[in-house]
Each structure stands twice: as structure tokens, then as C-alpha cells.
Design a protein around this motif. Structure first.
Motif, PDB file in Angstrom:
ATOM      1  N   ASP A   1       0.960  -1.182  -0.025  1.00  0.00           N
ATOM      2  CA  ASP A   1      -0.005   0.010  -0.018  1.00  0.00           C
ATOM      3  C   ASP A   1       0.883   1.239  -0.139  1.00  0.00           C
ATOM      4  OD1 ASP A   1      -2.050  -1.599  -0.025  1.00  0.00           O
ATOM      5  OD2 ASP A   1      -2.427  -1.440   2.137  1.00  0.00           O
ATOM      6  N   PRO A   2       0.514   2.039  -0.918  1.00  0.00           N
ATOM      7  CA  PRO A   2       1.372   3.406  -1.051  1.00  0.00           C
ATOM      8  C   PRO A   2       1.049   4.133   0.250  1.00  0.00           C
ATOM      9  CG  PRO A   2       0.073   3.149  -2.832  1.00  0.00           C
ATOM     10  CD  PRO A   2      -0.596   2.188  -1.997  1.00  0.00           C
ATOM     11  N   SER A   3       2.241   5.145   0.866  1.00  0.00           N
ATOM     12  CA  SER A   3       2.037   5.694   1.930  1.00  0.00           C
ATOM     13  C   SER A   3       2.818   7.208   1.998  1.00  0.00           C
ATOM     14  CB  SER A   3       2.740   4.994   2.986  1.00  0.00           C
ATOM     15  OG  SER A   3       2.783   5.508   4.554  1.00  0.00           O
ATOM     16  N   PRO A   4       2.264   8.122   2.272  1.00  0.00           N
ATOM     17  CA  PRO A   4       2.967   9.613   2.533  1.00  0.00           C
ATOM     18  C   PRO A   4       4.217   9.490   3.061  1.00  0.00           C
ATOM     19  CG  PRO A   4       0.723   9.446   3.896  1.00  0.00           C
ATOM     20  CD  PRO A   4       0.876   8.056   3.049  1.00  0.00           C
ATOM     21  N   SER A   5       4.263   8.576   4.140  1.00  0.00           N
ATOM     22  CA  SER A   5       5.725   8.514   4.801  1.00  0.00           C
ATOM     23  C   SER A   5       6.811   7.885   3.910  1.00  0.00           C
ATOM     24  CB  SER A   5       5.315   7.788   6.226  1.00  0.00           C
ATOM     25  OG  SER A   5       5.041   6.346   5.886  1.00  0.00           O
ATOM     26  N   ASN A   6       6.520   7.092   2.856  1.00  0.00           N
ATOM     27  CA  ASN A   6       7.615   6.719   2.106  1.00  0.00           C
ATOM     28  C   ASN A   6       7.885   7.305   1.012  1.00  0.00           C
ATOM     29  OD1 ASN A   6       7.130   4.201   3.446  1.00  0.00           O
ATOM     30  ND2 ASN A   6       5.638   3.400   1.649  1.00  0.00           N
ATOM     31  N   PRO A   7       9.362   7.438   0.374  1.00  0.00           N
ATOM     32  CA  PRO A   7       9.765   8.322  -0.449  1.00  0.00           C
ATOM     33  C   PRO A   7       8.653   8.286  -1.853  1.00  0.00           C
ATOM     34  CG  PRO A   7      11.632   6.924   0.345  1.00  0.00           C
ATOM     35  CD  PRO A   7      10.228   6.436   0.756  1.00  0.00           C
ATOM     36  N   GLY A   8       8.347   9.563  -2.133  1.00  0.00           N
ATOM     37  CA  GLY A   8       7.602   9.962  -3.203  1.00  0.00           C
ATOM     38  C   GLY A   8       6.226   9.335  -3.026  1.00  0.00           C
ATOM     39  N   GLY A   9       5.756   9.122  -1.799  1.00  0.00           N
ATOM     40  CA  GLY A   9       4.440   8.456  -1.509  1.00  0.00           C
ATOM     41  C   GLY A   9       4.165   7.011  -1.960  1.00  0.00           C
TER      42      GLY A   9
ATOM     43  N   TRP B   1       7.494  -1.921  -1.593  1.00  0.00           N
ATOM     44  CA  TRP B   1       8.089  -2.915  -2.592  1.00  0.00           C
ATOM     45  C   TRP B   1       8.719  -2.169  -3.773  1.00  0.00           C
ATOM     46  CZ3 TRP B   1       6.873  -3.239  -7.875  1.00  0.00           C
ATOM     47  CH2 TRP B   1       5.905  -2.740  -8.503  1.00  0.00           C
ATOM     48  N   GLU B   2       8.176  -0.736  -3.745  1.00  0.00           N
ATOM     49  CA  GLU B   2       8.729  -0.098  -4.980  1.00  0.00           C
ATOM     50  C   GLU B   2      10.007   0.627  -4.918  1.00  0.00           C
ATOM     51  OE1 GLU B   2       5.258   2.250  -7.272  1.00  0.00           O
ATOM     52  OE2 GLU B   2       4.780   2.222  -5.235  1.00  0.00           O
ATOM     53  N   PHE B   3      10.285   0.783  -3.495  1.00  0.00           N
ATOM     54  CA  PHE B   3      11.579   1.381  -3.151  1.00  0.00           C
ATOM     55  C   PHE B   3      12.673   0.587  -2.416  1.00  0.00           C
ATOM     56  CE2 PHE B   3       9.261   2.841   0.412  1.00  0.00           C
ATOM     57  CZ  PHE B   3      10.122   2.478   1.503  1.00  0.00           C
ATOM     58  N   LEU B   4      12.313  -0.463  -1.463  1.00  0.00           N
ATOM     59  CA  LEU B   4      13.064  -1.228  -0.957  1.00  0.00           C
ATOM     60  C   LEU B   4      13.947  -2.161  -1.751  1.00  0.00           C
ATOM     61  CD1 LEU B   4      11.264  -2.212   2.186  1.00  0.00           C
ATOM     62  CD2 LEU B   4      12.862  -0.394   2.059  1.00  0.00           C
ATOM     63  N   ASP B   5      15.238  -2.314  -1.532  1.00  0.00           N
ATOM     64  CA  ASP B   5      16.026  -3.237  -2.354  1.00  0.00           C
ATOM     65  C   ASP B   5      15.481  -4.744  -2.325  1.00  0.00           C
ATOM     66  OD1 ASP B   5      17.691  -1.224  -3.438  1.00  0.00           O
ATOM     67  OD2 ASP B   5      19.104  -1.360  -1.429  1.00  0.00           O
ATOM     68  N   VAL B   6      15.631  -5.423  -3.302  1.00  0.00           N
ATOM     69  CA  VAL B   6      15.132  -6.693  -3.353  1.00  0.00           C
ATOM     70  C   VAL B   6      16.274  -7.474  -2.255  1.00  0.00           C
ATOM     71  CG1 VAL B   6      16.930  -7.225  -5.321  1.00  0.00           C
ATOM     72  CG2 VAL B   6      14.989  -8.895  -4.572  1.00  0.00           C
TER      73      VAL B   6
END
Length: 220
Positions: free
Chosen positions: A52-60, A64-69
Motif C-alpha cells: 500500500d502506498p504511504s505518504p511517509s515513504n519516498p514519493g508516497g 516494494w517500489e523502493f526497498l531493495d530486493v
């Protein structure tokens, strides 16, 4: 696994992180299946925040979209190789890979572990053609995966250039190679002869050979 995935995604399911509890010295009696558990949740993520997108994450974005595999790449599904090489933008262009990476990392790791255990348990002179083919395909898969794993491990241990490694993998078409190796192993593993005549009676019901294999993996 279904219960765990409602709360968290482990992201590193492999033979080293599965524990088996069974009576030592002999196969479990009929009707007494061994119990299994997962350890090492160091790479685990919250299931809701992962997707789920979150405003607390980079770019909202969702996690899974910004953490490294993460995890042992020898047990990565095809989508994880794609994510490593090209990032989330490449995954969203292929729906089935995107869904796999978002929600099936643990199941894929568990499936590969099962194939590994079965292939390792088979005798060297196995007669059934499906099982012999499984051994051959698993060996090809494991040799390639271990080679790439060594490169990742070396980069991690020595503070190497991850961008250069990813570019090297793209040039060597690692994602394409693993995309070819991976489904062949699973298609052979799913053959009705393998499941009905070997996997279920020999692996699921006793559990002790799996336990022995995992002990050897841990060298204990």
C-alpha cells in the motif's frame, strides 16, 4: 505460510531458514506429521505497508517500489531478478511479474526449497525419466543461480559497485537465463508422476529426510 502472509512477508524463505521438528532417529509414525517453522525475519516487511502506498515513504510509494530486493538470490523468483536488474518500473509493465513480486516471494522460495530437497534426495541412478529430468534441470538451475549469488555476495562483502553489477547482469542477460531455468524446474516438479509416486509418500508423510537434508545444509 498463508497465515504468515496476512501479517508479514519473510522475503528470504530458503533451506537455511526452515526448521523441522520431528522425532529423532526414525520417521514420524503414520498420522504424526512433522511441524515446520520459519526463522530469521531480518528482511521481513509488514504485509500492508509492502503493497500500500504511504505518504511517509519516498514519493508516497509502497515499500516494494523502493526497498531493495533481499534474501538469498538462489531462491529468487523471476520477478526478483527483474526487479534487481531494472527496478519496479520494469515490473509494472508485466502484471504477472508485478503480482508475483508483491505477494508470492515467500511461496516461490518455499517451492524452490521443495524442488531442491526432492532433487537432493533422489538416488543417483534414479530410473523414472521425469525424476531424472528433474535432477538435470535442477543442477543447471543451481549452477547458474550459485554463480550469480557469488557475484552478489562478493559485491556485498567488499562494498562493490551495485550499479556496475546490475549493468553486468543486464549485459549477460541473467534475467532471461533465470526466466528460462526457473519454470522448467517447476513444470517437471509438478508432473503427476513426481507428485503422486514420489513427492507425497516419500517427503510429505515422513519429513525425516527433509530434516536430515536441512541439518546438512546447516552443517549441524
Amino acid at each position: 505460510m498463508a497465515a504468515i502472509s496476512q501479517v508479514t512477508y519473510h522475503r528470504d524463505v530458503n533451506a537455511h531458514n526452515i526448521l523441522v521438528q520431528a522425532a529423532p532417529g526414525a520417521p514420524a509414525p503414520e498420522g504424526r506429521a512433522p511441524s515446520y517453522g520459519l526463522v530469521d525475519f531480518g528482511l521481513a516487511v509488514d504485509a500492508s505497508g509492502w503493497c500500500d502506498p504511504s505518504p511517509s515513504n519516498p514519493g508516497g510509494k509502497s515499500e516494494w517500489e523502493f526497498l531493495d530486493v533481499g534474501g538469498d538470490c538462489r531462491y529468487w523468483p523471476v520477478s526478483a531478478w527483474r526487479q534487481f536488474e531494472a527496478g519496479c518500473r520494469a515490473l509494472v509493465q508485466e502484471d504477472f511479474l508485478c503480482v508475483e513480486y508483491q505477494t508470492h516471494l515467500d511461496l516461490q522460495g518455499l517451492g524452490l526449497t521443495a524442488v531442491q530437497v526432492l532433487s537432493s534426495m533422489l538416488p543417483g541412478d534414479v530410473k523414472a525419466p521425469e525424476l531424472k529430468r528433474l535432477q538435470e534441470l535442477w543442477q543447471l538451475y543451481w549452477e547458474d543461480a550459485s554463480c550469480y549469488w557469488a557475484s552478489l555476495l562478493d559485491t556485498f562483502r567488499h562494498g562493490g559497485d551495485w550499479t556496475a553489477l546490475k549493468q553486468d547482469f543486464v549485459a549477460r542477460k541473467v534475467y532471461r537465463i533465470m526466466a528460462d531455468r526457473y519454470p522448467r524446474c517447476f513444470c517437471t516438479f509438478a508432473h503427476k508422476h513426481v507428485l503422486a509416486h514420489y513427492y507425497l509418500p516419500k517427503l510429505c508423510r515422513t519429513g525425516m529426510q527433509l530434516c536430515t537434508f536441512l541439518r546438512e545444509e546447516h552443517q549441524i
